[in-house]
Scaffold this motif. Structure first.
Motif, PDB file in Angstrom:
ATOM      1  N   VAL A  38       0.807  -1.192  -0.021  1.00  0.00           N
ATOM      2  CA  VAL A  38      -0.170  -0.088   0.161  1.00  0.00           C
ATOM      3  C   VAL A  38       0.678   1.218   0.037  1.00  0.00           C
ATOM      4  CG1 VAL A  38      -1.758   1.194   1.278  1.00  0.00           C
ATOM      5  CG2 VAL A  38      -2.044  -1.124   1.138  1.00  0.00           C
ATOM      6  N   ALA A  39       1.979   1.130   0.444  1.00  0.00           N
ATOM      7  CA  ALA A  39       3.108   2.132   0.542  1.00  0.00           C
ATOM      8  C   ALA A  39       3.398   2.728  -0.643  1.00  0.00           C
ATOM      9  CB  ALA A  39       4.358   1.868   1.341  1.00  0.00           C
ATOM     10  N   GLN A  40       3.270   1.692  -1.812  1.00  0.00           N
ATOM     11  CA  GLN A  40       3.481   2.058  -3.084  1.00  0.00           C
ATOM     12  C   GLN A  40       2.396   2.587  -4.063  1.00  0.00           C
ATOM     13  OE1 GLN A  40       6.398  -1.148  -4.921  1.00  0.00           O
ATOM     14  NE2 GLN A  40       6.101  -1.943  -2.928  1.00  0.00           N
ATOM     15  N   PHE A  41       1.152   2.221  -3.695  1.00  0.00           N
ATOM     16  CA  PHE A  41       0.011   2.824  -4.118  1.00  0.00           C
ATOM     17  C   PHE A  41      -0.066   4.272  -4.476  1.00  0.00           C
ATOM     18  CE2 PHE A  41      -3.367  -0.440  -2.805  1.00  0.00           C
ATOM     19  CZ  PHE A  41      -2.711  -1.461  -3.321  1.00  0.00           C
ATOM     20  N   PRO A  42      -0.405   4.860  -5.687  1.00  0.00           N
ATOM     21  CA  PRO A  42      -0.585   6.333  -5.824  1.00  0.00           C
ATOM     22  C   PRO A  42      -1.602   6.671  -4.856  1.00  0.00           C
ATOM     23  CG  PRO A  42      -1.549   5.126  -7.445  1.00  0.00           C
ATOM     24  CD  PRO A  42      -0.632   4.098  -6.647  1.00  0.00           C
ATOM     25  N   PRO A  43      -1.589   8.039  -4.324  1.00  0.00           N
ATOM     26  CA  PRO A  43      -2.485   8.403  -3.527  1.00  0.00           C
ATOM     27  C   PRO A  43      -4.004   8.216  -3.739  1.00  0.00           C
ATOM     28  CG  PRO A  43      -0.844  10.180  -3.887  1.00  0.00           C
ATOM     29  CD  PRO A  43      -0.604   9.037  -4.799  1.00  0.00           C
ATOM     30  N   GLU A  44      -4.254   8.304  -4.899  1.00  0.00           N
ATOM     31  CA  GLU A  44      -5.717   8.092  -5.498  1.00  0.00           C
ATOM     32  C   GLU A  44      -6.144   6.584  -5.156  1.00  0.00           C
ATOM     33  OE1 GLU A  44      -3.274   7.813  -9.163  1.00  0.00           O
ATOM     34  OE2 GLU A  44      -3.501   9.300  -7.387  1.00  0.00           O
ATOM     35  N   MET A  45      -5.354   5.777  -5.014  1.00  0.00           N
ATOM     36  CA  MET A  45      -5.636   4.095  -4.923  1.00  0.00           C
ATOM     37  C   MET A  45      -5.685   4.123  -3.382  1.00  0.00           C
ATOM     38  SD  MET A  45      -3.462   2.201  -7.502  1.00  0.00           S
ATOM     39  CE  MET A  45      -4.082   0.390  -6.887  1.00  0.00           C
ATOM     40  N   ARG A  46      -5.173   4.710  -2.720  1.00  0.00           N
ATOM     41  CA  ARG A  46      -4.857   4.456  -1.293  1.00  0.00           C
ATOM     42  C   ARG A  46      -6.228   4.408  -0.405  1.00  0.00           C
ATOM     43  NH1 ARG A  46       1.019   7.347   0.909  1.00  0.00           N
ATOM     44  NH2 ARG A  46       2.072   6.040  -0.651  1.00  0.00           N
ATOM     45  N   GLN A  47      -7.227   5.120  -0.900  1.00  0.00           N
ATOM     46  CA  GLN A  47      -8.634   4.920  -0.241  1.00  0.00           C
ATOM     47  C   GLN A  47      -8.976   3.587  -0.167  1.00  0.00           C
ATOM     48  OE1 GLN A  47      -9.741   7.296   1.654  1.00  0.00           O
ATOM     49  NE2 GLN A  47      -7.773   8.813   1.231  1.00  0.00           N
ATOM     50  N   SER A  48      -8.656   2.776  -1.347  1.00  0.00           N
ATOM     51  CA  SER A  48      -9.076   1.420  -1.346  1.00  0.00           C
ATOM     52  C   SER A  48      -8.337   0.490  -0.637  1.00  0.00           C
ATOM     53  CB  SER A  48      -9.052   0.999  -2.857  1.00  0.00           C
ATOM     54  OG  SER A  48      -7.851   0.950  -3.226  1.00  0.00           O
ATOM     55  N   ALA A  49      -7.306   0.934   0.357  1.00  0.00           N
ATOM     56  CA  ALA A  49      -6.445   0.059   0.927  1.00  0.00           C
ATOM     57  C   ALA A  49      -7.290  -1.063   1.737  1.00  0.00           C
ATOM     58  CB  ALA A  49      -5.277   0.885   1.871  1.00  0.00           C
ATOM     59  N   GLY A  50      -8.313  -0.611   2.531  1.00  0.00           N
ATOM     60  CA  GLY A  50      -9.159  -1.565   3.239  1.00  0.00           C
ATOM     61  C   GLY A  50      -9.793  -2.725   2.486  1.00  0.00           C
ATOM     62  N   THR A  51      -9.985  -2.550   1.190  1.00  0.00           N
ATOM     63  CA  THR A  51     -10.432  -3.810   0.365  1.00  0.00           C
ATOM     64  C   THR A  51      -9.147  -4.591   0.138  1.00  0.00           C
ATOM     65  OG1 THR A  51     -12.234  -2.123  -0.660  1.00  0.00           O
ATOM     66  CG2 THR A  51     -11.461  -4.412  -1.731  1.00  0.00           C
ATOM     67  N   PHE A  52      -8.131  -3.865  -0.256  1.00  0.00           N
ATOM     68  CA  PHE A  52      -6.713  -4.766  -0.330  1.00  0.00           C
ATOM     69  C   PHE A  52      -6.628  -5.794   0.657  1.00  0.00           C
ATOM     70  CE2 PHE A  52      -2.315  -4.902  -0.276  1.00  0.00           C
ATOM     71  CZ  PHE A  52      -1.996  -5.597  -1.407  1.00  0.00           C
ATOM     72  N   VAL A  53      -6.718  -5.015   1.917  1.00  0.00           N
ATOM     73  CA  VAL A  53      -6.430  -5.833   3.262  1.00  0.00           C
ATOM     74  C   VAL A  53      -6.985  -7.204   3.079  1.00  0.00           C
ATOM     75  CG1 VAL A  53      -6.667  -5.928   5.738  1.00  0.00           C
ATOM     76  CG2 VAL A  53      -5.994  -3.770   4.524  1.00  0.00           C
ATOM     77  N   GLN A  54      -8.272  -7.261   2.696  1.00  0.00           N
ATOM     78  CA  GLN A  54      -9.190  -8.561   2.786  1.00  0.00           C
ATOM     79  C   GLN A  54      -8.519  -9.749   1.822  1.00  0.00           C
ATOM     80  OE1 GLN A  54     -11.003  -7.744   5.044  1.00  0.00           O
ATOM     81  NE2 GLN A  54     -10.803  -5.647   4.940  1.00  0.00           N
ATOM     82  N   GLY A  55      -8.144  -8.999   0.660  1.00  0.00           N
ATOM     83  CA  GLY A  55      -7.274  -9.880  -0.144  1.00  0.00           C
ATOM     84  C   GLY A  55      -5.845 -10.632   0.429  1.00  0.00           C
ATOM     85  N   VAL A  56      -5.226  -9.850   1.134  1.00  0.00           N
ATOM     86  CA  VAL A  56      -3.961 -10.298   1.676  1.00  0.00           C
ATOM     87  C   VAL A  56      -4.339 -11.461   2.828  1.00  0.00           C
ATOM     88  CG1 VAL A  56      -1.989  -9.450   3.156  1.00  0.00           C
ATOM     89  CG2 VAL A  56      -2.921  -8.023   1.297  1.00  0.00           C
ATOM     90  N   ALA A  57      -5.313 -11.323   3.408  1.00  0.00           N
ATOM     91  CA  ALA A  57      -5.669 -12.352   4.269  1.00  0.00           C
ATOM     92  C   ALA A  57      -5.710 -13.961   3.699  1.00  0.00           C
ATOM     93  CB  ALA A  57      -7.055 -12.161   5.019  1.00  0.00           C
ATOM     94  N   SER A  58      -5.686 -13.795   2.437  1.00  0.00           N
ATOM     95  CA  SER A  58      -5.540 -15.156   1.665  1.00  0.00           C
ATOM     96  C   SER A  58      -4.192 -15.956   1.977  1.00  0.00           C
ATOM     97  CB  SER A  58      -5.931 -15.020   0.387  1.00  0.00           C
ATOM     98  OG  SER A  58      -4.816 -14.231  -0.383  1.00  0.00           O
ATOM     99  N   ILE A  59      -3.378 -15.172   2.383  1.00  0.00           N
ATOM    100  CA  ILE A  59      -1.865 -15.624   2.553  1.00  0.00           C
ATOM    101  C   ILE A  59      -2.141 -16.626   3.784  1.00  0.00           C
ATOM    102  CG2 ILE A  59       0.604 -15.160   3.538  1.00  0.00           C
ATOM    103  CD1 ILE A  59       0.213 -12.569   2.134  1.00  0.00           C
ATOM    104  N   GLY A  60      -2.560 -16.208   4.846  1.00  0.00           N
ATOM    105  CA  GLY A  60      -2.815 -16.884   5.911  1.00  0.00           C
ATOM    106  C   GLY A  60      -3.664 -18.246   5.787  1.00  0.00           C
ATOM    107  N   THR A  61      -4.965 -18.006   5.089  1.00  0.00           N
ATOM    108  CA  THR A  61      -5.734 -19.031   4.562  1.00  0.00           C
ATOM    109  C   THR A  61      -5.152 -20.185   4.040  1.00  0.00           C
ATOM    110  OG1 THR A  61      -7.574 -17.413   4.572  1.00  0.00           O
ATOM    111  CG2 THR A  61      -8.032 -19.702   3.467  1.00  0.00           C
TER     112      THR A  61
END
Length: 226
Positions: A38-61
């Protein structure tokens, strides 16, 4: 279905005792992944970081599903459990219960930690929405149930390949639905977003039915221990 609360609790307690450290490690990996990407996202994409978090949970799954079935399969743990006064439903049903509990706990911990760190990181001004979190949990449950089902009915090596075509199909469906604003796909996606709680509940009902079906097939398999 032959499942006693005592037998199920014994198996779940064993899993909790052996998997809580890997679960914390996986949570740390997920958090580092979120922050670094998310640190590499452009500013306009960072508002969608909360949705991106849900996908990252697949690592643990994916990793925990492998540990909960494949590692025990290769170490002969399931064969040992079959020699104890435990039913087939308890042994294999505990795999589904443990993974479902892990998915919910992992997603909750990841979202709570992200929400706590978000003001310090400055990535976004909003926390993940309930719709995004519930949808994320349901998708992770789908992955978990499919992985465990294939691993138990066939073998763990085949189960590892399940997520990849599934992810490709989901990505293609999402692209198709969002590429044309006035298409049936975009209308369906909008309907799912507005009725996310209902669709989430229906998905859980389907997953429970699939789990019960797999449990029934496992009772009729001639070879339960490979």
């Amino acid at each position: 279905m032959q499942i006693s609360r005592r037998g199920l609790w014994v198996l779940l307690r064993k899993d909790l005792g052996s998997q809580w450290v890997p679960a914390l490690v996986l949570l740390a990996v997920e958090l580092v992944t979120v922050v670094s990407i998310v640190a590499q996202f452009p500013p306009e994409m960072r508002q969608s970081a909360g949705t991106f978090v849900q996908g990252v949970a697949s690592i643990g799954t994916f990793v925990m599903a492998y540990r909960a079935v494949a590692s025990q399969e290769s170490a002969g743990v399931i064969g040992f459990l079959k020699s104890l006064p435990l039913t087939t439903d308890e042994i294999f049903g505990s795999r589904f219960v443990f993974l479902a509990g892990y998915v919910i706990a992992n997603c909750a911990a990841l979202n709570v930690t992200y929400a706590a760190l978000r003001p310090l990181l400055g990535f976004s001004t909003v926390n993940p929405s309930w719709a995004a979190m519930v949808t994320g949990v349901v998708i992770q449950l789908v992955f978990a149930v499919l992985l465990v089902s294939v691993a138990l009915l066939a073998n763990s090596e085949k189960a590892i390949w399940v997520p990849f075509p599934l992810v490709i199909v989901l990505l293609n469906l999402y692209t198709m639905m969002t590429s044309k604003p006035n298409s049936w796909g975009s209308s369906l996606l909008a309907n799912v977003r507005s009725l996310w709680a209902l669709y989430g509940l229906l998905a859980v009902v389907v997953l429970v039915a699939l789990t019960l079906l797999v449990m029934g097939l496992l009772r009729t398999k001639r070879t339960l221990v490979r």
